[in-house]
Design an enzyme around this catalytic site. Structure first.
Site, short mmCIF file in Angstrom:
data_model
loop_
_atom_site.label_atom_id
_atom_site.label_comp_id
_atom_site.label_asym_id
_atom_site.label_seq_id
_atom_site.Cartn_x
_atom_site.Cartn_y
_atom_site.Cartn_z
N ASP A 57 44.44 -100.82 -21.30
CA ASP A 57 45.69 -101.42 -20.83
C ASP A 57 46.07 -102.70 -21.55
O ASP A 57 47.22 -103.10 -21.54
CB ASP A 57 45.64 -101.68 -19.31
CG ASP A 57 44.48 -102.56 -18.91
OD1 ASP A 57 43.74 -103.02 -19.81
OD2 ASP A 57 44.28 -102.78 -17.71
N ARG B 183 47.61 -106.34 -13.20
CA ARG B 183 48.40 -105.35 -13.93
C ARG B 183 49.80 -105.24 -13.37
O ARG B 183 50.15 -105.91 -12.39
CB ARG B 183 47.68 -103.99 -13.82
CG ARG B 183 46.33 -103.95 -14.52
CD ARG B 183 46.49 -103.27 -15.83
NE ARG B 183 47.22 -102.03 -15.63
CZ ARG B 183 46.65 -100.83 -15.38
NH1 ARG B 183 45.34 -100.73 -15.37
NH2 ARG B 183 47.38 -99.76 -15.18
N TYR C 179 36.78 -104.68 -13.42
CA TYR C 179 35.64 -104.21 -14.21
C TYR C 179 34.40 -104.76 -13.52
O TYR C 179 34.19 -105.98 -13.51
CB TYR C 179 35.69 -104.77 -15.64
CG TYR C 179 36.68 -104.10 -16.55
CD1 TYR C 179 36.45 -102.83 -17.04
CD2 TYR C 179 37.84 -104.76 -16.96
CE1 TYR C 179 37.35 -102.23 -17.90
CE2 TYR C 179 38.75 -104.17 -17.81
CZ TYR C 179 38.50 -102.89 -18.28
OH TYR C 179 39.39 -102.29 -19.12
N PRO D 90 34.96 -102.05 -23.02
CA PRO D 90 36.41 -102.22 -22.95
C PRO D 90 36.88 -103.57 -22.41
O PRO D 90 38.07 -103.86 -22.48
CB PRO D 90 36.84 -101.10 -21.99
CG PRO D 90 35.64 -100.62 -21.31
CD PRO D 90 34.43 -101.22 -21.93
P1 FAD Z 1 41.49 -91.67 -27.49
O1 FAD Z 1 42.41 -92.48 -26.67
O2 FAD Z 1 40.20 -91.29 -26.89
O3 FAD Z 1 42.29 -90.39 -27.92
C1 FAD Z 1 41.66 -89.29 -28.51
C2 FAD Z 1 42.56 -88.07 -28.35
O4 FAD Z 1 42.01 -87.00 -29.10
C3 FAD Z 1 42.67 -87.61 -26.92
O5 FAD Z 1 44.01 -87.38 -26.59
C4 FAD Z 1 41.85 -86.31 -26.91
O6 FAD Z 1 42.37 -85.36 -25.99
C5 FAD Z 1 42.03 -85.83 -28.32
N1 FAD Z 1 40.92 -84.97 -28.78
C6 FAD Z 1 39.61 -85.19 -28.62
N2 FAD Z 1 38.91 -84.21 -29.22
C7 FAD Z 1 39.81 -83.37 -29.78
C8 FAD Z 1 39.72 -82.21 -30.53
N3 FAD Z 1 38.54 -81.65 -30.84
N4 FAD Z 1 40.85 -81.60 -30.93
C9 FAD Z 1 42.07 -82.12 -30.63
N5 FAD Z 1 42.21 -83.23 -29.92
C10 FAD Z 1 41.11 -83.86 -29.50
N6 FAD Z 1 39.86 -99.47 -23.40
C11 FAD Z 1 40.22 -100.66 -22.94
O7 FAD Z 1 40.65 -101.51 -23.73
N7 FAD Z 1 40.13 -100.94 -21.59
C12 FAD Z 1 39.66 -100.00 -20.71
O8 FAD Z 1 39.55 -100.23 -19.52
C13 FAD Z 1 39.30 -98.74 -21.17
N8 FAD Z 1 38.85 -97.80 -20.35
C14 FAD Z 1 38.56 -96.57 -20.83
C15 FAD Z 1 38.14 -95.57 -19.99
C16 FAD Z 1 37.86 -94.31 -20.47
C17 FAD Z 1 37.42 -93.24 -19.54
C18 FAD Z 1 37.99 -94.03 -21.84
C19 FAD Z 1 37.72 -92.65 -22.38
C20 FAD Z 1 38.39 -95.03 -22.69
C21 FAD Z 1 38.68 -96.30 -22.21
N9 FAD Z 1 39.09 -97.32 -23.03
C22 FAD Z 1 39.42 -98.51 -22.56
C23 FAD Z 1 39.11 -97.14 -24.46
C24 FAD Z 1 40.48 -96.81 -24.94
O9 FAD Z 1 41.08 -95.84 -24.14
C25 FAD Z 1 40.30 -96.35 -26.36
O10 FAD Z 1 39.69 -97.39 -27.10
C26 FAD Z 1 41.57 -95.97 -27.01
O11 FAD Z 1 42.25 -95.01 -26.26
C27 FAD Z 1 41.24 -95.43 -28.38
O12 FAD Z 1 42.25 -94.67 -28.86
P2 FAD Z 1 41.98 -93.40 -29.76
O13 FAD Z 1 43.32 -92.86 -30.04
O14 FAD Z 1 41.08 -93.76 -30.86
O15 FAD Z 1 41.14 -92.39 -28.86
#
Ligand code: FAD
Length: 694
Positions: free
Chosen positions: A48, A277, A285, A361
């Site tokens: 967030d 928020r 957290y 996070p």
């Molecule tokens: P992600 O947001 O993880 O996106 C990855 C995408 O790839 C997803 O949409 C997934 O569906 C897709 N995907 C995965 N595997 C495949 C595949 N094989 N084929 C096609 N698509 C695929 N960050 C904070 O700063 N504060 C927080 O409180 C926080 N809480 C979190 C809680 C959870 C449960 C999670 C999972 C993450 C949290 N994060 C938090 C971390 C934050 O969400 C991530 O750092 C951020 O979203 C990273 O972005 P990204 O696009 O790299 O990965």
């Protein structure tokens, strides 16, 4: 027959990193596809926090205003520590964002909302041609190594498999409270075979598949990245013993700082971070001291419920009372700090975001660093695919971003240890955490957390002295890249940097207010550095009303306008002169004594037969009627009489600095990174006729 297709870029994963990559493709007009295995975007929870740099980036694409309006603004951080009797007391208040650092401050808005705003922007700029293809899984990825050096080839083959609604909607662990949770995606979930199961199910029902031949692939598929595993790459690092629970609730409490960001260390019950928020929601957290990883290093998630997490939070906040009637989302995670050993293969398949770095996070960096990865990568891939930039620039993605990831992991390691540790009872308590050290790390970390301290090292794209291998991510690849960098000695560079002390080469172009010469309207200069894939030359023209300075500006512009200049050669014949490199001018003479057409050469305000001269490119550092004085020359550390010239990358990073007389050096910089057509003999003749060659 399996369907076959060609595409310039395919992006795997539509989280924040993937969406940022798709945004660049939309703004640069690239033929791209983006797929995600999930059947829907997320609606609540996860990341967030948005740092100031992310907001600057959003603004460069034209959507920061929506985020700014909808988000909750973080103004102050309160620190709470136990007093001599072990009761928590407010011990400090500090500004959340360092004062004066940026025109934006840190805000919070849930990831699902941010993803929606991205999607609207992608739809608008791609004219609805780039759409997320949901419920689609990559099944195999093969790189044809014989073709990786051929600019026109499609060397990466990705086979895609289409899933059904049910296959692409992973089950959630619903608690008795029926609140959506993030446990099914949390790193406490040890199952890495989710994709394999989905693919098998799709095959069993003869689900469709497609073979896509791509020039480039960007893997943004999160911490358990399929792309990373398909490439045989790894995340290196460790999980810690610290387990934390996250809850988004509307709290009912007598705790006085519930609408402030708080870092709370209790005497014996663990720590709590409070993040206020939007819509009255507050994120907690909470350290779960009672959950410890087993011998395999993984914590048992079966006993973690919202009730369990909330009890731990209540203990930490005591003697204050806290309860809730509404919970929006919850999850739990085990802190692990890992970074990818390699961020690309053959500069054809790249990894970004959580796929190459994972950390706790709480510092609010996950989404920020992830979108900043693809903000760094997207324009490079787009401009190489368009044939504007040389493929060598792609090597800078790893050298620039792996170093940031390593810094992030180091910061997070220190921050997590200090935040998860028990406060020291007194000077003799060696196992406890010194609260002054915690505050110090927090305050120093604020600059890092803003995203504005990123300083890219020497490369083909950044002209500064030193060994690119040492300045990059320390790998052999960085060392090879160093050979392509334009050389400059320490002494020579010091002289150049002194021309604009407020614009360090390698850092993002800072923003101050200037006025548009033609209409007197104030603009933050950064608002004019749009993320549209164009390089920029910012000409600090100095006192244009002084004849000697005017002569310098005229001479610089004559070279810029000559047929063999980089700007003329790189611009396609059928495109406006500012379509690849845009020149923006800021002068320091009095606005009311200056005229665009009279005082500036035409190359600075080019003429178009349909719309006349371009009045949007010349700015003045002068007092405005309603918004004060930006004092840009002073803030950028530029001499008001003599000015200087700055080259800026499409992602707003300062890449070259010089005097108005250093045109040939500037030309060399662009020759280094742009795929410049050779000078035609006709152009050479014109040079001689116009007497521009000295
Ligand atoms: P992600 O947001 O993880 O996106 C990855 C995408 O790839 C997803 O949409 C997934 O569906 C897709 N995907 C995965 N595997 C495949 C595949 N094989 N084929 C096609 N698509 C695929 N960050 C904070 O700063 N504060 C927080 O409180 C926080 N809480 C979190 C809680 C959870 C449960 C999670 C999972 C993450 C949290 N994060 C938090 C971390 C934050 O969400 C991530 O750092 C951020 O979203 C990273 O972005 P990204 O696009 O790299 O990965």
């Amino acid at each position: 027959m399996v369907q076959q297709s060609n595409v310039d870029v395919i992006i795997i994963g539509a989280g924040p990193a993937g969406l940022m990559a798709a945004t660049w493709m939309a703004h640069c007009g690239i033929k791209a596809r983006i797929i995600d295995k999930r059947n829907t975007k997320i609606f609540c929870g996860q990341a967030d926090g948005l740092q100031c740099r992310s907001l600057e980036i959003f603004d460069s694409f034209g959507f920061a205003d929506r985020v700014w309006k909808e988000s909750n603004h973080m103004i102050e951080i309160c620190m709470w520590n136990p007093d001599a009797d072990g009761i928590i007391r407010r011990s400090d208040r500090i500004p959340d964002t360092i004062v004066g650092l940026c025109r934006f401050q840190q805000v919070v808005l849930h990831q699902g909302r941010i993803e929606t705003i991205f999607l609207d922007n992608i739809k608008k700029y791609s004219r609805d041609t780039i759409k997320i293809e949901r419920g689609v899984l990559p099944e195999s990825l093969v790189i044809d190594e014989s073709k990786v050096d051929d600019d026109e080839a499609y060397p990466v083959t990705v086979t895609l498999r289409m899933l059904t609604e049910e296959e692409s909607a992973p089950p959630q662990v619903m608690s008795a409270s029926k609140v959506p949770d993030g446990l099914f995606r949390s790193n406490l979930q040890g199952d890495f075979d989710e994709e394999a199961r989905m693919i098998a199910a799709s095959r069993a029902r003869c689900g469709e598949s497609e073979v896509v031949h791509a020039k480039y692939v960007i893997g943004c598929d999160g911490a358990r990245s399929w792309t990373r595993r398909a490439l045989g790459l790894e995340l290196i690092g460790d999980a810690t013993d610290f387990v934390w629970g996250v809850m988004d609730i509307i709290p009912i409490t007598d705790f006085p700082d519930i609408r402030m960001r708080c870092a709370i260390h209790s005497a014996d019950n663990g720590s709590l971070m409070i993040i206020p928020r939007e819509n009255k929601i507050v994120r907690f957290y909470t350290q779960l001291k009672e959950v410890r990883p087993d011998a395999s290093g993984r914590a048992d998630r079966s006993k973690i419920t919202p009730e369990f997490i909330f009890k731990a939070a209540q203990k930490i906040l005591a003697p204050y009372k806290v309860d809730y009637a509404y919970c929006d989302w919850w999850t739990a995670y085990q802190i692990g700090q890992r970074v990818g050993n390699q961020f690309d293969v053959h500069n054809r398949v790249f990894l970004a975001g959580d796929a190459v770095h994972t950390h706790s996070p709480k510092a609010g960096l996950g989404m920020n660093v992830s979108v900043q990865d693809t903000f760094n990568l997207g324009w490079k891939v787009a401009l190489v695919a368009k044939g504007i930039c040389k493929r060598a620039i792609l090597g800078t993605y790893q050298s620039e971003r792996r170093r940031v990831a390593k810094d992030l992991i180091e910061f997070d390691h220190k921050f997590s240890r200090l935040f998860s540790g028990r406060p020291a009872k007194d000077m003799m308590d060696a196992e406890g955490i010194n609260m002054d050290e915690f505050k110090d790390t927090f305050v120093k970390g604020n600059l890092f957390a803003s995203g504005l301290s990123v300083d890219y090292g020497t490369s083909i794209l950044v002209v500064k002295p030193g060994d690119a291998a040492l300045q990059g991510d320390g790998t052999e690849k960085s060392a090879r890249l160093a050979l392509t960098a334009k050389k400059i000695s320490e002494d020579e560079f010091a002289k150049k940097q002194a021309l604009a002390t407020g614009l360090p080469v390698g850092k993002r172009f800072n923003s101050f207010k200037v006025l548009l010469q033609a209409d007197g309207r104030p603009w933050h200069l950064q608002e004019r550095l749009k993320a549209d894939g164009r390089f920029r030359v910012v000409l600090f023209a100095g006192n244009i009303r002084a004849p000697e300075q005017k002569a310098r500006v005229d001479k610089f512009c004559a070279k810029l306008d000559a047929p063999d200049s980089f700007i003329r050669r790189i611009t396609p014949k059928d495109k406006p002169i500012d379509s690849v490199v845009e020149v923006l001018t800021i002068h320091s003479a009095k606005r009311t004594e200056t005229e665009v057409l009279r005082d500036f050469p035409e190359v600075l305000h080019p003429f178009d037969e349909h719309v006349g001269w371009d009045y949007d490119k010349i700015f003045v550092d002068d007092v405005s009627y309603h918004e004060g004085f930006g004092d840009a020359y002073k803030n950028y550390g530029v001499d008001k009489e003599r000015g200087c010239v700055v080259a800026v990358r499409p992602d707003q990073y300062v890449s070259w600095l010089g005097e108005l007389e250093d045109f040939e050096d500037l030309q060399d910089y662009f020759e280094g990174c742009l795929k410049m057509p050779a000078v035609s003999s006709a152009a050479k003749v014109t040079e001689k006729v116009s007497g521009l060659v000295e």
